[in-house]
Design a protein around this motif. Structure first.
Motif, short mmCIF file in Angstrom:
data_model
loop_
_atom_site.label_atom_id
_atom_site.label_comp_id
_atom_site.label_asym_id
_atom_site.label_seq_id
_atom_site.Cartn_x
_atom_site.Cartn_y
_atom_site.Cartn_z
N GLU A 260 0.83 -1.22 0.00
CA GLU A 260 0.00 0.00 0.00
C GLU A 260 0.86 1.26 0.00
O GLU A 260 1.89 1.33 0.66
CB GLU A 260 -0.93 0.01 1.21
N GLN A 261 0.42 2.22 -0.76
CA GLN A 261 1.01 3.56 -0.77
C GLN A 261 -0.14 4.55 -0.96
O GLN A 261 -1.10 4.28 -1.70
CB GLN A 261 2.01 3.71 -1.92
N PHE A 262 -0.06 5.68 -0.28
CA PHE A 262 -1.10 6.70 -0.38
C PHE A 262 -2.48 6.14 -0.06
O PHE A 262 -3.49 6.50 -0.68
CB PHE A 262 -1.09 7.36 -1.77
N GLY A 263 -2.51 5.19 0.88
CA GLY A 263 -3.77 4.70 1.40
C GLY A 263 -4.47 3.64 0.57
O GLY A 263 -5.64 3.33 0.84
N GLN A 264 -3.79 3.06 -0.42
CA GLN A 264 -4.43 2.01 -1.21
C GLN A 264 -3.38 1.09 -1.82
O GLN A 264 -2.21 1.47 -1.93
CB GLN A 264 -5.30 2.62 -2.32
N PRO A 265 -3.78 -0.13 -2.20
CA PRO A 265 -2.83 -1.04 -2.84
C PRO A 265 -2.27 -0.41 -4.12
O PRO A 265 -3.01 0.24 -4.88
CB PRO A 265 -3.68 -2.28 -3.17
N ILE A 266 -0.97 -0.60 -4.35
CA ILE A 266 -0.35 0.04 -5.53
C ILE A 266 -0.93 -0.51 -6.83
O ILE A 266 -0.85 0.13 -7.87
CB ILE A 266 1.17 -0.11 -5.52
N GLY A 267 -1.55 -1.72 -6.77
CA GLY A 267 -2.16 -2.28 -7.97
C GLY A 267 -3.33 -1.46 -8.48
O GLY A 267 -3.76 -1.62 -9.63
N LYS A 268 -3.88 -0.56 -7.64
CA LYS A 268 -4.99 0.28 -8.08
C LYS A 268 -4.52 1.50 -8.86
O LYS A 268 -5.33 2.17 -9.49
CB LYS A 268 -5.82 0.71 -6.88
N PHE A 269 -3.22 1.77 -8.81
CA PHE A 269 -2.71 2.88 -9.61
C PHE A 269 -2.54 2.40 -11.06
O PHE A 269 -2.03 1.32 -11.32
CB PHE A 269 -1.37 3.37 -9.06
N GLN A 270 -2.96 3.25 -11.96
CA GLN A 270 -2.96 2.86 -13.37
C GLN A 270 -1.56 2.48 -13.85
O GLN A 270 -1.41 1.56 -14.67
CB GLN A 270 -3.52 3.99 -14.23
N GLY A 271 -0.55 3.16 -13.32
CA GLY A 271 0.82 2.86 -13.75
C GLY A 271 1.22 1.43 -13.45
O GLY A 271 2.05 0.85 -14.15
N VAL A 272 0.65 0.85 -12.41
CA VAL A 272 0.93 -0.54 -12.06
C VAL A 272 -0.08 -1.49 -12.69
O VAL A 272 0.28 -2.52 -13.26
CB VAL A 272 0.95 -0.73 -10.52
N SER A 273 -1.36 -1.14 -12.61
CA SER A 273 -2.41 -2.04 -13.12
C SER A 273 -2.26 -2.30 -14.62
O SER A 273 -2.48 -3.42 -15.08
CB SER A 273 -3.80 -1.47 -12.82
N PHE A 274 -1.90 -1.26 -15.37
CA PHE A 274 -1.71 -1.46 -16.80
C PHE A 274 -0.52 -2.36 -17.10
O PHE A 274 -0.52 -3.13 -18.06
CB PHE A 274 -1.56 -0.11 -17.51
N GLN A 275 0.52 -2.26 -16.26
CA GLN A 275 1.66 -3.16 -16.43
C GLN A 275 1.23 -4.60 -16.22
O GLN A 275 1.64 -5.51 -16.97
CB GLN A 275 2.78 -2.81 -15.45
N LEU A 276 0.42 -4.85 -15.21
CA LEU A 276 -0.07 -6.20 -14.95
C LEU A 276 -0.88 -6.73 -16.14
O LEU A 276 -0.75 -7.89 -16.54
CB LEU A 276 -0.93 -6.21 -13.69
N ALA A 277 -1.71 -5.86 -16.70
CA ALA A 277 -2.53 -6.25 -17.85
C ALA A 277 -1.64 -6.62 -19.05
O ALA A 277 -1.89 -7.63 -19.73
CB ALA A 277 -3.48 -5.12 -18.23
#
Length: 387
Positions: free
Chosen positions: A273-290
């Motif tokens: 978590e960073q800034f109060g939420q899982p980092i996977g919710k940030f587009q910069g990370v979620s798009f990488q996962l996709a």
């Protein structure tokens, strides 16, 4: 049936090997990574359990004692083995299919013991001055007093430290061609301990610790005709017949390793978590996962499709090259993205991510560089048009 059409038996093959890797390989990885060695007792235990499981030499036909897996089945085995340390999965036992070229006494001396797990083999082609350019080999065998006298050096020989014998490709003559002289190549079976053969440690590699590369030095090493595998000067025919699909192994293992790496990245993105939420919710990370899972699935299907073509006796040289090229480069992107998701901790040896990152680099080099694969692909396309 899956979307690709794997049978229930094929799904069972994959799940069985995956469980084996998780239970018998993963627990020893940290030790091998730390020491750069596989203890003999661990190697013997892996081999014994593989034999009991019925998977040792599973790439050989039932007629010689193997499990008789097809190309697609074997690609599934290699895919799941790709999840684990190569230094350890080496003892899962997949002898070189080229041993099917054995004839006469060679069958009982080399082929049968290799399939049973009684003798281990290694394959030697690469030289300091001859990598992908096999015809520029400087290691030579010359006829003298009824024997072949071998002189020269081979390097980057994987598994030679454990091998009881080595399949060595050696120049046995030279032909003049309009494009210059070309070496004639012959395959030989060379036993460990043969006078004139020295096996010594190779270079220290950042990739696949414990999976060593060795150097072979031949100094007036005498080999009788009985050690010739296939025909004299017929090395390329033997190579093309039995080593045709080795690049599928690299592709399949790259897919398996990428899936393991992706799982680390996905889990970390969901838990960190960073800034109060899982980092996977940030587009910069979620798009990488996709992007990562899409590329992994694409490489998987490309690899299985190439293996399936071989099972159906269809031309597959271009498809195999495409699979090796794409899967190995995909693995590099996935490991790099996973490391980025982990941030600074990704580079620390507290996590295995930096190991996966290092290990991935060599996949674009051995069994034919990415440049060689692109050459094979483009040549196949252009030849069809007469270019």
């Amino acid at each position: 049936m899956t979307a690709y059409g794997l049978t229930e038996e094929q799904e069972m093959i994959a799940s069985t090997v995956r469980s084996f890797v998780e239970n018998e390989i993963y627990p020893h990885e940290d030790q091998v990574e730390r020491t750069g060695e596989v203890p003999a007792e661990i190697a013997d235990e892996i081999k014994r359990k593989t034999i009991e499981l019925g998977f040792y030499a599973c790439n050989f036909p039932e007629s010689v004692g193997g499990a008789g897996l097809g190309h697609l089945d074997f690609a599934l085995v290699e895919r799941e083995l790709g999840r684990g340390s190569m230094a350890l999965t080496h003892f899962f036992g997949r002898p070189q299919n080229i041993l099917m070229a054995c004839e006469g006494d060679q069958i009982e001396r080399y082929l049968t013991p290799a399939v049973r797990g009684e003798r281990m083999d290694a394959l030697a082609m690469t030289e300091p001055g001859a990598g992908s350019d096999i015809r520029s080999m400087a290691c030579t065998a010359v006829r003298k007093d009824g024997d072949w006298v071998v002189n020269g050096t081979k390097h980057f020989i994987s598994g030679a430290e454990h091998a009881d014998f080595i399949i060595v490709f050696i120049a046995t003559g030279e032909d003049a061609t309009p494009k210059g002289p070309k070496k004639r190549i012959t395959a030989f079976l060379v036993d460990r301990g043969t006078p004139g053969l020295t096996i010594r440690d190779g270079y220290k590699s950042v990739s696949h610790r414990g999976y060593k590369n060795m150097i072979l030095e031949f100094d007036d090493c005498r080999l009788p005709d009985a050690q010739v595998l296939g025909d004299v000067d017929g090395g390329f025919e033997v190579m093309n017949t039995w080593l045709y699909a080795t690049r599928i192994t690299v592709a399949a293992m790259s897919v398996g390793r990428a899936r393991r790496v992706f799982d680390y990245g996905l889990t970390y993105a969901a838990e960190r978590e960073q800034f109060g939420q899982p980092i996977g919710k940030f587009q910069g990370v979620s798009f990488q996962l996709a992007d990562m899972i899409t590329e992994i699935d694409a490489a998987d299907l490309l690899t299985l499709a190439a293996a399936d073509r071989l099972d159906r006796n269809l031309p597959a040289n271009r498809e195999i090259a495409s699979a090796k090229l794409y899967a190995s480069e995909m693995l590099a992107r996935v490991t790099d993205a996973t490391l980025q998701i982990h941030g600074g901790m990704g580079l620390m040896d507290d996590y295995p991510i930096e190991r996966f990152w290092r290990d991935a680099r060599v996949e674009r080099i051995w069994d034919g560089t990415s440049e060689i694969q692109r050459h094979i692909i483009s040549r196949d396309l252009l030849r069809a048009l007469g270019a």
